[in-house]
Design a protein around this motif. Structure first.
Motif, short mmCIF file in Angstrom:
data_model
loop_
_atom_site.label_atom_id
_atom_site.label_comp_id
_atom_site.label_asym_id
_atom_site.label_seq_id
_atom_site.Cartn_x
_atom_site.Cartn_y
_atom_site.Cartn_z
N LEU A 138 0.83 -1.20 0.00
CA LEU A 138 0.00 0.00 0.00
C LEU A 138 0.87 1.26 0.00
N THR A 184 5.24 2.36 5.81
CA THR A 184 3.80 2.16 5.68
C THR A 184 3.16 3.35 4.99
N GLN A 185 1.88 3.22 4.72
CA GLN A 185 1.13 4.32 4.13
C GLN A 185 1.28 5.58 4.97
N ALA A 186 1.17 5.41 6.29
CA ALA A 186 1.25 6.59 7.17
C ALA A 186 2.62 7.26 7.06
N HIS A 232 -6.54 -1.93 5.61
CA HIS A 232 -5.17 -2.20 5.16
C HIS A 232 -4.40 -3.19 6.02
N PHE A 242 -3.52 -7.27 -2.44
CA PHE A 242 -2.09 -7.08 -2.14
C PHE A 242 -1.72 -5.59 -2.05
N PHE A 243 -2.19 -4.82 -3.02
CA PHE A 243 -1.75 -3.42 -3.08
C PHE A 243 -2.50 -2.52 -2.10
N ASP A 244 -3.40 -3.13 -1.33
CA ASP A 244 -4.04 -2.36 -0.25
C ASP A 244 -3.46 -2.72 1.11
N LEU A 245 -2.54 -3.65 1.14
CA LEU A 245 -1.99 -4.08 2.43
C LEU A 245 -0.91 -3.14 2.91
N ASP A 246 -1.03 -2.76 4.19
CA ASP A 246 0.00 -1.92 4.79
C ASP A 246 0.81 -2.70 5.82
#
Lengths: 81, 421, 335
Positions: free
Chosen positions: B132, B157-159, C259, C286-290
Motif C-alpha cells: 500500500l 507504511t502508508q502513514a 489495510h 495485495f496493493f491495499d496491504l500496509d
C-alpha cells in the motif's frame, strides 16, 4: 579617475552579491545594511577593492566607505597617492 | 587499484548526485585533487580524491544519483595500465545492488577506500515497503528512499509516506531522484550544479529540519550562557590588523574558533561524536562554523584541526570556507562532520545570545551573540564595554552543567588573552 | 406482522426452536443421530422434540456415522428433508466417505438430476475439556469440498435463522455449532429474523485493522476488539458465517478499508481455512496491504485434556490484542 574606479568597485560588490541590482541602490544607502554584508563580506569587499585599485582601506577608515558614494570619493582621494 | 566511492558528506547524507566529472579516464590524479562535483541536499560540493594514481574508469554517469558508498570511479595505482576500458553501465540506485552501509560519522579522510572493508553490510539493500505504501508513494510522488519506516519490521507504511508527503509540500520533481522501484526517467541533462534555487532551498530547509528534529528528539540539551568583555580583545584585533596586510586582517570570528578549539583541550567531552550509544572523543578539534547561505538556510563547514593551526591560518580557512559556502563551491573534506560547531551572529545587530540546537552526532554547540555595547560592572564601577554573550548547548548524555561551565570559563579566559590564540 | 420487543435466547434453544419450526412446517423434515431422541441430544439441543414429534421423526441411530449419514443422503434423494446430527466433528470423519463421495458429488455426477437437500449439524471445537478425540475444529476441511455449503453460526440469531434456508437449499449443507456457544444467551427480536446463508457479516465496524473470524472464536475476537478500542485501535470484526462458498468480497472490502488483517481460526494453522483467507487477501488485495496478514490459530498439537494446556492451545483474546496492536503500531509481531 572615477571612470575606472566605479566599475571596479561595482565588480567587487557584484562578486559578493551577484543577485543585488546596484542600479537600484538608493543614494546614500549604507552598503552593509542595504546589501546585508556581514563583517566577513565587508572584509572581502575591502580586500577586493584593494586588489582592484591598490587602495588599502584601514579599519579605522571603514566608516568613511560605508556608502557607495563616500567609498568612491575615498578611493579617488587615495588612489595613486 | 581502488574504487572512488560516493562520499558521505554529513551524517544525514544517504545519497548524492554526481553532477560533473572533472577528470576523464586516463587522467593522472593526486591525493587531494578535485575530481568531481557532487550535489547533496545541502550544496554542490567539489569532491577530492584520496588516491594518487590514474583514472581507469568512470563508473557513474553525470546526472546520476547513487547511495553513499557506491563506487564512482576506479583509480589505478599509477603504474602502466592497459588500455582504458569504456565506462561500464552506470550503477543507478537499484535494490539489487546493495552498497555498503553509509559510513556516517567517519570523516571522509578516514574512510576506507575499499567497500570490502566495510563491516557487515546489511543482507540486502532493498527497502521494506508495504504494498500500500508503494502505491501511495507513487501517487504522491514521494521518494521512498527518504522515508523512515515505522511499520512491522521497520517497513515503510502508508502513514510514513503520507507523513513524508506532508512534511515535504509540493516537492518539485526537478533535481529530485525518483523512487527506487517506481522509476520515472531521469532528466536527460544533469541539473545545473547549483540546482534550481528554490528546490535547493527547500531541500536544504528540509534537511535542516530533519536533522534538528532528530537532535531535539534524541539529545537531552542543557544550556549555559555567560557575558564576555571583549573590549580589550577588540582593541588587540584593531592593533594587530594595522600591521597585517589587508588580505590577512583578523575578524573576531577567527578568535572565537581558536578559543573554542583550544578550550576543548581542557574539557574534551565537548569535542567528538555520540554514536551507537557511546561518546567518541575526537583527536583534534574540527570546528564547524555555521554560515548562512543565499536563499536561506545554514551550512556548517569544518575548519579542520583548528586547535593545531595558527590564528592567521584559521582566519584564512574561515574566509575561504565562508566564501565557498556562499558561492556553493565547498570541498568534500570541508563538509566532513565537525566535532563541535560554532554559531555566531556577527558584529552587527542587537541580539544578545543564541541558544542553538546541537548538530548530531556532535555533542556541543557554542553560540556567540552580536557584539554589543552594554554596561559592565568591574571593581565596583560600571562602565560601557563591548561584550558578547557566549552560550553553550550541551548534551547531557556526555556532559553536565558543571563541565559546561568550565568549558565556557576556558573560552572566556582564552578570548581575553588574544595574544595566546 | 413483526412484533416489537426482544427476548433473551440461548444458542442451544435457538437451534432447537429452528428445528421445531422446520418439523412443524414441513412433514418431510426429520432429525436423526446418536442420542438425539430419548436422551435429548448429547448437547441437549433436541431436548423435548422426541416427546413432541415421536420416534418416527426424532430418530436415535446406532453408533455408526457412516450408516446414518448414508441413510440421510438416501432419504434426501428420496425426497425427504433430513437433519442429521453427528455428535462431534471428530466422529464425522467416519462419515467422510458418504459426505465427500456421495453427498457432495451426486448432483454433479447426475448432471443435476439428483438434489441432496440434506442438513448435517455437527458440534465442533474445544474448550470443554473433552480431550483430543472430541475437541478439534475440522470445519476447514469440509470447507475444502466443492458441492457442500458450510455454515458456522456464531450468534444466537444465526443459530435460530440458518436452518430454514439450509433445508431449502437443494445441496447438502453442513452446520458447525461450536460447543462453547451452546450456553451463550443473546437479546434477539421476538420475531425471528430471516438470515441468508451466503454472506459474511461485519459484527463491528472499524478503520484500523480487520479481525476475520467465524464460529466459536467470534466472542473472543469481539472481546479483543473492545480491548483494542481502549488502546485507541479501531478494529473491524468480520464474521465469515459461511465457510463455503466464502464471501470473499466482504473480506476484501474490509481489508481495502483497514489495510491490515488478522485471521483468527481455531483450526490448526497448516493448510487451514485461515491460510485460505490469508492467501485470497494476498491475491486480491495485495496493493491495499500496509502490513503482512497475520493468523492466530490453535497450537499444532492434538487438543490437550488438561484445562490450562487446552486454554493455552486455543486462540485467546489477549493474543488477538497483542498481534493486532503490533500490526497497527509497527512493532514486531513475534514475541
Amino acid at each position: 579617475m572615477s571612470d575606472a574606479i566605479r566599475p571596479a568597485v561595482e565588480r567587487v560588490l557584484h562578486e559578493l552579491r551577484p543577485e543585488a541590482d546596484l542600479e537600484t541602490l538608493p543614494a546614500g544607502a549604507d552598503l552593509r545594511e542595504e546589501l546585508d554584508l556581514d563583517s566577513m563580506d565587508f572584509l572581502n569587499f575591502v580586500i577586493g577593492v584593494h586588489e582592484a585599485t591598490g587602495v588599502d582601506i584601514p579599519e579605522a577608515d571603514y566608516a568613511r566607505v560605508s556608502t557607495l558614494e563616500t567609498c568612491l570619493e575615498y578611493l579617488e582621494q587615495h588612489a595613486g597617492a | 587499484m581502488a574504487d572512488f566511492l560516493m562520499p558521505s558528506l554529513g551524517a544525514d547524507m544517504e545519497a548524492g548526485r554526481l553532477v560533473e566529472w572533472r577528470v576523464k579516464p586516463g587522467d593522472r590524479v593526486e591525493r587531494g585533487d578535485i575530481i568531481a562535483v557532487i550535489e547533496t541536499d545541502k550544496a554542490a560540493i567539489d569532491v577530492e580524491v584520496w588516491e594518487t594514481g590514474t583514472v581507469e574508469a568512470l563508473l557513474v554517469e553525470e546526472g546520476t544519483r547513487v547511495p553513499v558508498g557506491t563506487p564512482l570511479a576506479r583509480i589505478g595505482s599509477g603504474a602502466a595500465t592497459g588500455p582504458v576500458a569504456a565506462p561500464p553501465e552506470p550503477q543507478a540506485e537499484t535494490p539489487s545492488a546493495p552498497g555498503p552501509p553509509p559510513l556516517e560519522a567517519v570523516p571522509a579522510s578516514e574512510r576506507p577506500s575499499l567497500p570490502t572493508s566495510a563491516p557487515a553490510p546489511p543482507p540486502t539493500g532493498r527497502l521494506r515497503v508495504t504494498p500500500l505504501a508503494r502505491v501511495r508513494a507513487e501517487e504522491l510522488g514521494i521518494d521512498l528512499a527518504r522515508v523512515r519506516g515505522t511499520g512491522v519490521e521497520g517497513a515503510i507504511t502508508q502513514a510514513d509516506v503520507e507523513r513524508a508527503a506532508s512534511s515535504a509540500p509540493a516537492e518539485p520533481p526537478v533535481g529530485e531522484e525518483p523512487a527506487r522501484t517506481l522509476t520515472r526517467p531521469e532528466p536527460a541533462a544533469p541539473p545545473s550544479p547549483a540546482g534550481a534555487p528554490e528546490a535547493r532551498s527547500t531541500a536544504l530547509r528540509r534537511a535542516i529540519a530533519a536533522a534538528m528534529s532528530r537532535s531535539n528528539r534524541d539529545i537531552p540539551h542543557y544550556y549555559l550562557s555567560m557575558a564576555v568583555d571583549l573590549s580589550s580583545t577588540l582593541s588587540w584585533i584593531e592593533r594587530t590588523n594595522q600591521q597585517r596586510p589587508v588580505a590577512e586582517r583578523l575578524l573576531p570570528a577567527a578568535l572565537f574558533v581558536r578559543a573554542v578549539a583550544l578550550a576543548t583541550r581542557e574539557v574534551p567531552e565537548m569535542n567528538g561524536h555520540y554514536l551507537d550509544g557511546e561518546f567518541r572523543q575526537a583527536e583534534a578539534a574540527h570546528v564547524g562554523f555555521a554560515v548562512a547561505v543565499p536563499g536561506g538556510g545554514l551550512i556548517a563547514p569544518a575548519i579542520l584541526e583548528a586547535d593545531r593551526k595558527s590564528l592567521g591560518d584559521v582566519m584564512a580557512d574561515l574566509r575561504g570556507l565562508v566564501s565557498r559556502a556562499r558561492a556553493g563551491t565547498l570541498r568534500s573534506s570541508e563538509l566532513s562532520d565537525p566535532t563541535i560547531t560554532i554559531s555566531s551572529l556577527g558584529e552587527r545587530g542587537g541580539v544578545d545570545a543564541v541558544f542553538g540546537i546541537i548538530n548530531p552526532p556532535q555533542v556541543a554547540l557554542v553560540g556567540f551573540g552580536n557584539i554589543v555595547d552594554r554596561p559592565w560592572a568591574e571593581g565596583g564601577l560600571v562602565g560601557a564595554r563591548r561584550q558578547v554573550t557566549l552560550s553553550l548547548s550541551g548534551d547531557h548524555r556526555v556532559s553536565d552543567g558543571h563541565r559546561g561551565s568550565l568549558f565556557l570559563a576556558a573560552i572566556d579566559r582564552l578570548l581575553r588573552n588574544p595574544e595566546q590564540l | 406482522m413483526t412484533a416489537g420487543g426482544t427476548r433473551q435466547l440461548q444458542y442451544r434453544v435457538a437451534m432447537r426452536e429452528a428445528m421445531r419450526e422446520a418439523l412443524l412446517a414441513d412433514e418431510r423434515v426429520f432429525l436423526m443421530g446418536e442420542d438425539v431422541g430419548a436422551y435429548g441430544g448429547c448437547f441437549a439441543v433436541s431436548l423435548g422434540l422426541f416427546e413432541e414429534f415421536g420416534p418416527e421423526r426424532i430418530r436415535d441411530t446406532p453408533l455408526s456415522e457412516l450408516a446414518f449419514v448414508g441413510a440421510g443422503i438416501g432419504a434426501a434423494l428420496g425426497g425427504m428433508r433430513p437433519i442429521v446430527e453427528i455428535m462431534t466433528v471428530n466422529f464425522s470423519l467416519l462419515a467422510l466417505d458418504q459426505i465427500l463421495n456421495n453427498a457432495a458429488t451426486l448432483s454433479h455426477m447426475s448432471g443435476g438430476q439428483f438434489a441432496i437437500p440434506l442438513v448435517i449439524r455437527i458440534p465442533t471445537g474445544g474448550g470443554r475439556q473433552l480431550a483430543a478425540q472430541h475437541s478439534h475444529s475440522l470445519e476447514g476441511w469440509y470447507a475444502h469440498i466443492p458441492g457442500l455449503r458450510v455454515l458456522a453460526p456464531a450468534t444466537v440469531e444465526d443459530a435460530r435463522g440458518m436452518l430454514a434456508p439450509a433445508l431449502a437449499d437443494p445441496n447438502p449443507v453442513l452446520i458447525f455449532e461450536h460447543v462453547l456457544l451452546y450456553n451463550v444467551e443473546e437479546e434477539v427480536p421476538l420475531e425471528p429474523a430471516t438470515v441468508d446463508i451466503a454472506s459474511a457479516a461485519i459484527r463491528r465496524g472499524g478503520r484500523d485493522v480487520s479481525l476475520i473470524t467465524y464460529g466459536g472464536s467470534l466472542p473472543l475476537v469481539l472481546e479483543a476488539a473492545a480491548e483494542l478500542a481502549t488502546a485507541g485501535i479501531d478494529a473491524e470484526v468480520i464474521d465469515l458465517r459461511v465457510l463455503r462458498p466464502l464471501d470473499e468480497r466482504t473480506v476484501l472490502e474490509s481489508v481495502t478499508r483497514t489495510h491490515r488483517a488478522v485471521v483468527v481460526d481455531e483450526g490448526w494453522r497448516s493448510g487451514s481455512l485461515s491460510a485460505e483467507i490469508s492467501a485470497r487477501i494476498m491475491e486480491r488485495a495485495f496493493f491495499d496491504l500496509d502490513a503482512p496478514v497475520q493468523r492466530i490459530c490453535s497450537v499444532e498439537v492434538p487438543v490437550p485434556y488438561a484445562q490450562q494446556l487446552e486454554e493455552a492451545a486455543r486462540p485467546r483474546a489477549s493474543e488477538v490484542v497483542r498481534v493486532a496492536r503490533a500490526l497497527v503500531e509497527g512493532r514486531p509481531v513475534d514475541g
